[in-house]
Design a protein around this motif. Structure first.
Motif, short mmCIF file in Angstrom:
data_model
loop_
_atom_site.label_atom_id
_atom_site.label_comp_id
_atom_site.label_asym_id
_atom_site.label_seq_id
_atom_site.Cartn_x
_atom_site.Cartn_y
_atom_site.Cartn_z
N CYS A 165 1.58 -0.96 0.15
CA CYS A 165 0.08 0.09 -0.26
C CYS A 165 1.19 1.66 -0.35
O CYS A 165 1.77 1.27 0.57
N PHE A 191 0.26 5.42 3.21
CA PHE A 191 0.45 6.06 4.29
C PHE A 191 -0.51 7.08 5.07
O PHE A 191 -0.36 8.39 5.11
N CYS A 192 -1.96 6.62 5.50
CA CYS A 192 -3.06 7.20 6.31
C CYS A 192 -2.00 6.68 7.79
O CYS A 192 -0.70 6.07 7.85
N ARG A 238 -6.01 11.24 5.12
CA ARG A 238 -7.01 10.03 4.14
C ARG A 238 -7.22 10.67 2.70
O ARG A 238 -7.59 9.57 1.82
N HIS A 254 -10.52 2.35 -1.70
CA HIS A 254 -10.44 3.63 -0.80
C HIS A 254 -11.00 4.51 -1.26
O HIS A 254 -11.18 4.75 -2.53
N VAL A 299 1.11 -0.74 7.59
CA VAL A 299 0.79 -1.41 6.10
C VAL A 299 2.05 -1.12 5.78
O VAL A 299 2.09 -1.89 5.02
N PRO A 300 1.85 0.29 5.20
CA PRO A 300 2.77 0.47 3.68
C PRO A 300 4.39 -0.17 4.63
O PRO A 300 4.72 0.02 4.32
N CYS A 341 -1.53 4.07 10.25
CA CYS A 341 -1.69 2.38 9.93
C CYS A 341 0.07 2.16 9.10
O CYS A 341 0.76 2.57 9.13
FE1 SF4 Z 1 -3.40 1.80 3.51
FE2 SF4 Z 1 -5.29 0.93 4.26
FE3 SF4 Z 1 -3.59 1.38 5.96
FE4 SF4 Z 1 -4.89 3.36 4.49
S1 SF4 Z 1 -5.43 2.41 6.31
S2 SF4 Z 1 -2.67 2.91 4.48
S3 SF4 Z 1 -5.03 2.47 2.51
S4 SF4 Z 1 -3.98 -0.33 4.78
#
Ligand code: SF4
Ligand code: SAH
Ligand code: F3S
Length: 446
Positions: free
Chosen positions: A161, A164-165, A281, A242, A170-171, A168
């Motif tokens: 991803c 970069f919210c 966002r 998204h 995840v990235p 978060c």
């Molecule tokens: Fe990516 Fe979803 Fe995390 Fe936002 S919330 S950084 S879109 S994984």
């Protein structure tokens, strides 16, 4: 029971659908290597935890589980204990595992799961194996998956991803967004259909980013159209979208493509534009509401689901009230609601105005209550209606009852025999709860 002589594995999956599908791929690799699935964790020769670090909870859970595993390891010194997935991509967690959990024999990350047979072979020989790559190398295709279901399957379309919210992780643990080549996706689905699968869910952290990094000018709506055209496939789902990247072309595809189901998971995160900006966002609550209106107009009866975080740093009572207002206005079919959990290394974790735990708790309780009544209302609107469902198997608690899903992804229970599994049937809805619909079969369609 396992075949005599074959070693057995047991995988515990702690994260999202992508994490679950990774576990299916790891299982596929382990079986190709000669392992078979253990019936029970206490019998396994290899215990693997596929971890998640999106919030603190799943992280704490891992350390709790490892404490229990220590006893199994003492009983059976040949047992191999492995930890993989998102958590170990974070240096602090990997170091903690390395230093404080000496009985963890095998550690690998999200970018090198295809290496599991080679790594396991070394662990079997008595080596402590730790291999975590910081980023993905070339796209790895052709990893076999041992899937949890034989009618519906997950298919990756993007990995990673770029969004970069600010809250978060995840990235950082999944890397930049990479799309799979269209042909790889399509041939995997054709192959699934040839094996009898009827439904696919296309997976990505942000499926709407699909294709942007490929040489061919192809976007997610184009991909959907090609998947839709695969003969023998009945239903297409995808997650996650998204809101910022949902464009008219994609809404039009959702409306027009007959196999693409009338369900959209559209994470809101917050109903306050001020908080949304701090979350990075890329939309305001007004833009989000306009988008929802457009989608509902284009796809009547669509079910909308969402993710919401409460207690993001700086969230005031008024910000939270705006979230409640948006939830009331959209009337989601269901929502995953989370208490904000600071993640080391993300910008939000360093924001000064963290919300006290009691306030977060009060807010999440109010939100859960509100959503429960809205979910119940949404389900009530199905009462007396006839809906097409795909019969997935016996229900969890009663094998006289079948579990099935509407195109809108509602779980429907009704009585019927096992011969209906894998069929599309029409069910008349007679009873509801906020979570489940109940009905009677009135006809068979396919
Ligand atoms: Fe990516 Fe979803 Fe995390 Fe936002 S919330 S950084 S879109 S994984
Ligand atoms: N890529 C998907 C899902 C990401 S993780 C998306 O963007 O929608 C699933 C959900 O976990 C997110 O939608 C968000 O609601 C929640 N989440 C992510 N980080 C979080 C954090 N630090 N604290 C609480 N919830 C979080
Ligand atoms: Fe999924 Fe958790 Fe990783 S939500 S991507 S398993 S951090």
């Amino acid at each position: 029971m396992a075949k005599t002589g074959a070693k057995t594995y047991y995988i515990t999956t702690m994260g999202c659908q992508m994490n679950e599908h990774d576990s299916e791929r790891i299982a596929g690799l382990l079986e190709a290597y000669g392992y078979v699935q253990a019936e029970d964790i206490s019998e396994a020769d290899l215990i693997l935890f596929n971890t998640c670090c999106v919030r603190e909870n799943p992280e704490n859970k891992l350390y709790g589980r490892l404490g229990e595993i220590k006893r199994l390891k003492e009983k059976n010194p040949n047992l191999i204990v492995g930890v993989c997935g998102c958590m170990v991509q974070q240096d602090v967690q990997r170091e903690r595992l390395e230093e404080s959990y000496p009985y963890v024999d095998l550690i690998f990350g999200t970018h090198n799961l295809h290496r599991v047979p080679a790594l396991l072979e070394r662990a079997e020989a008595g080596e402590r194996v730790i291999e975590v790559w910081d980023e993905a190398q070339e796209q790895v295709e052709g990893v076999p998956a041992k899937r949890g279901h034989d009618l519906k399957a997950w298919v990756n379309v993007t990995f990673g991803c770029d969004n970069f919210c600010s809250y978060c992780i995840v990235p950082y643990v999944r890397g930049r967004c990479r799309s799979r080549e269209k042909e790889a996706v399509l041939s995997e689905i054709r192959d699934l259909v040839a094996k009898g699968y009827r439904e696919v869910t296309l997976l990505g952290q942000n499926v709407n980013a699909y294709g942007k990094d490929l040489d061919s000018p192809l976007d997610f709506a184009d991909l959907l159209a090609e998947v839709n055209a695969i003969p023998g496939l009945w239903r297409v789902r995808f997650t996650t979208s998204h809101p910022r990247d949902v464009d008219d072309k994609m809404i039009e595809a959702l409306a027009r493509l007959e196999k693409v189901c009338e369900h959209l998971h559209l994470p809101l995160q917050s109903g306050s534009s001020r908080i949304l900006a701090r979350m990075n966002r890329g939309y305001t609550s007004e833009q989000y509401l306009k988008l929802v209106e457009k989608i509902k107009r284009a796809v009547p009866g669509i079910s909308l689901t969402t993710d919401i975080i409460v207690g993001f740093p700086g969230e005031t009572d008024e910000d939270f009230a705006e979230t409640m207002r948006v939830v009331e206005e959209v009337r989601y079919d269901s929502a995953f609601t989370f208490v904000y959990s600071p993640r080391v290394g993300t910008p939000a974790a360093k924001m000064p105005d963290q919300v006290p735990e009691e306030v977060k708790k009060e807010r999440i309780m109010a939100l859960v209550d509100l959503q429960k009544s809205i979910s119940e209302d949404a389900n009530r609107s199905y009462l007396g209606k006839e809906v097409e469902v795909l019969v997935e198997g016996p229900s969890k608690n009663n094998d006289q009852v079948l579990a099935s899903r509407t195109r809108t992804n509602k779980l429907v229970h009704f009585s019927g025999g096992p011969e209906l599994i894998g069929k599309l049937v029409t069910v008349k809805i007679t009873e509801i709860t906020p979570w489940t619909l109940y009905g009677e079969m009135v006809g068979e369609s396919k």
